[in-house]
Design a protein around this motif. Structure first.
Motif, PDB file in Angstrom:
ATOM      1  N   UNK A 192       0.824  -1.204   0.000  1.00  0.00           N
ATOM      2  CA  UNK A 192       0.000   0.000   0.000  1.00  0.00           C
ATOM      3  C   UNK A 192       0.862   1.260   0.000  1.00  0.00           C
ATOM      4  N   UNK A 193       2.002   1.215   0.671  1.00  0.00           N
ATOM      5  CA  UNK A 193       2.915   2.361   0.650  1.00  0.00           C
ATOM      6  C   UNK A 193       3.328   2.697  -0.780  1.00  0.00           C
ATOM      7  N   UNK A 194       3.743   1.677  -1.521  1.00  0.00           N
ATOM      8  CA  UNK A 194       4.271   1.907  -2.868  1.00  0.00           C
ATOM      9  C   UNK A 194       3.161   2.206  -3.874  1.00  0.00           C
ATOM     10  N   UNK A 195       2.045   1.496  -3.779  1.00  0.00           N
ATOM     11  CA  UNK A 195       0.909   1.746  -4.655  1.00  0.00           C
ATOM     12  C   UNK A 195       0.336   3.135  -4.365  1.00  0.00           C
ATOM     13  N   UNK A 196       0.231   3.460  -3.089  1.00  0.00           N
ATOM     14  CA  UNK A 196      -0.275   4.773  -2.705  1.00  0.00           C
ATOM     15  C   UNK A 196       0.641   5.895  -3.152  1.00  0.00           C
ATOM     16  N   UNK A 197       1.947   5.646  -3.102  1.00  0.00           N
ATOM     17  CA  UNK A 197       2.920   6.635  -3.567  1.00  0.00           C
ATOM     18  C   UNK A 197       2.690   6.950  -5.045  1.00  0.00           C
ATOM     19  N   UNK A 198       2.427   5.902  -5.829  1.00  0.00           N
ATOM     20  CA  UNK A 198       2.161   6.102  -7.253  1.00  0.00           C
ATOM     21  C   UNK A 198       0.860   6.876  -7.469  1.00  0.00           C
ATOM     22  N   UNK A 199      -0.170   6.564  -6.687  1.00  0.00           N
ATOM     23  CA  UNK A 199      -1.450   7.253  -6.823  1.00  0.00           C
ATOM     24  C   UNK A 199      -1.309   8.751  -6.550  1.00  0.00           C
ATOM     25  N   UNK A 200      -0.616   9.093  -5.464  1.00  0.00           N
ATOM     26  CA  UNK A 200      -0.491  10.514  -5.123  1.00  0.00           C
ATOM     27  C   UNK A 200       0.362  11.248  -6.150  1.00  0.00           C
ATOM     28  N   UNK A 201       1.384  10.574  -6.665  1.00  0.00           N
ATOM     29  CA  UNK A 201       2.247  11.201  -7.671  1.00  0.00           C
ATOM     30  C   UNK A 201       1.478  11.448  -8.962  1.00  0.00           C
ATOM     31  N   UNK A 241      12.882   3.808   3.990  1.00  0.00           N
ATOM     32  CA  UNK A 241      13.865   3.254   3.044  1.00  0.00           C
ATOM     33  C   UNK A 241      13.183   2.773   1.771  1.00  0.00           C
ATOM     34  N   UNK A 242      12.060   2.079   1.918  1.00  0.00           N
ATOM     35  CA  UNK A 242      11.342   1.566   0.746  1.00  0.00           C
ATOM     36  C   UNK A 242      10.779   2.710  -0.107  1.00  0.00           C
ATOM     37  N   UNK A 243      10.256   3.727   0.554  1.00  0.00           N
ATOM     38  CA  UNK A 243       9.711   4.873  -0.181  1.00  0.00           C
ATOM     39  C   UNK A 243      10.810   5.618  -0.933  1.00  0.00           C
ATOM     40  N   UNK A 244      11.945   5.786  -0.291  1.00  0.00           N
ATOM     41  CA  UNK A 244      13.060   6.462  -0.961  1.00  0.00           C
ATOM     42  C   UNK A 244      13.538   5.683  -2.175  1.00  0.00           C
ATOM     43  N   UNK A 245      13.524   4.362  -2.070  1.00  0.00           N
ATOM     44  CA  UNK A 245      13.951   3.524  -3.195  1.00  0.00           C
ATOM     45  C   UNK A 245      13.013   3.681  -4.393  1.00  0.00           C
ATOM     46  N   UNK A 246      11.723   3.920  -4.114  1.00  0.00           N
ATOM     47  CA  UNK A 246      10.733   4.065  -5.185  1.00  0.00           C
ATOM     48  C   UNK A 246      10.576   5.513  -5.645  1.00  0.00           C
ATOM     49  N   UNK A 247      11.272   6.444  -5.005  1.00  0.00           N
ATOM     50  CA  UNK A 247      11.052   7.863  -5.263  1.00  0.00           C
ATOM     51  C   UNK A 247      11.365   8.300  -6.700  1.00  0.00           C
ATOM     52  N   UNK A 248      12.446   7.828  -7.329  1.00  0.00           N
ATOM     53  CA  UNK A 248      12.714   8.270  -8.713  1.00  0.00           C
ATOM     54  C   UNK A 248      11.543   8.020  -9.659  1.00  0.00           C
ATOM     55  N   UNK A 249      10.936   6.835  -9.547  1.00  0.00           N
ATOM     56  CA  UNK A 249       9.790   6.520 -10.398  1.00  0.00           C
ATOM     57  C   UNK A 249       8.602   7.404 -10.052  1.00  0.00           C
TER      58      UNK A 249
END
Length: 264
Positions: A192-201, A241-249
């Motif tokens: 949900x962290x990573x999917x949600x990150x994509x949604x907000x972006x 850490x996981x959010x930072x790893x996904x941040x470039x995308x």
């Protein structure tokens, strides 16, 4: 009697594994035994009950602000998820929390806004909660709980005839809780962290705010979190850490967004 119960339970487990397999947005295999209509009904009933039991905020500006952020997030939900409308409610409570339920229900507690202090930080929370619904994490959790209960019923038949039956059942229950259910929950939180990150972006919010949000959460919790191995949530450090790893995308997705939200 024991043989019949065991045979029935094994048949139930086998059938469930055959008909309930699905995949999460990340491609992970899931067990989902409940239909969309059943989950929608459960979500709607739970939401209506909460609205009766928890005071609702009457602050017009606050409601408009939360609605604005949520609308930008839910606008990114693909049509294939079959949720046409989302109901957003602000609860007048100091609790630092938010949630989303099957059927398109979103609840935000007023206390969350003391930690999620910007529109982008609030978007990271709402995006995360909406991602839980879209990923069918509630269905998966309920499905695993149902199978766990079926397994415990079989074990109970044997334990009742043993001098140490009660101890064995307690140990088995603890093993199921910490060996199966909670690790799946941590997986859900990370997804949900990573999917949600994509949604907000995609909605145009600044995804970097998700990292700051969890720094705020860590500060607000004052080190009172349980050890990660016994928690349903990853540690704050793991999440960051996981959010930072996904941040470039995520930053690329934000750059491609058609607009920048201005919720005040």
């Amino acid at each position: 009697m024991k043989a019949k119960l065991i045979l029935l339970t094994v048949s139930l487990l086998s059938a469930s594994l055959l008909v309930g397999c699905a995949k999460s947005p990340s491609g992970r295999q899931q067990l989902t035994l409940f239909s969309n209509s059943e989950m929608k009904q459960l979500g709607t009933q739970s939401f209506e009950q909460m609205k009766k039991e928890i005071p609702l905020s009457r602050d017009k500006k606050l409601n408009q602000y939360v609605q604005c952020v949520a609308t930008h997030i839910t606008a990114q939900v693909e049509k294939g998820y079959a949720i046409k409308t989302w109901e957003v409610v602000v609860f007048d409570s100091d609790q630092v929390n938010a949630f989303a339920l099957p059927g398109g229900k979103i609840g935000v507690y007023r206390g969350l806004l003391n930690v999620a202090t910007t529109q982008d930080q609030l978007a990271s929370v709402i995006g995360h909660e909406v991602a839980h619904v879209l990923s069918e994490h509630g269905n998966e959790r309920m499905s695993h709980a149902q199978l766990a209960n079926a397994g415990l019923a079989v074990a109970d038949v044997f334990s009742k005839e043993s001098e140490y039956g009660g101890v064995a059942m307690s140990a088995l229950g603890l093993g199921v809780q910490y060996g199966v259910l909670l690790p799946f929950s941590r997986t859900h939180e990370s997804e949900a962290d990573l999917f949600g990150l994509a949604l907000m972006a995609k909605a145009g919010f600044d995804p970097r705010a998700a990292v700051q949000l969890w720094k705020n959460m860590a500060k607000a919790s004052s080190g009172e979190n349980p050890a990660e191995i016994l928690s349903t949530h990853p540690s704050h450090k793991t999440r960051i850490d996981d959010l930072n790893a996904a941040m470039p995308t995520a930053l690329k997705l934000q750059k491609q967004a058609n607009s920048r939200p201005h919720c005040k």
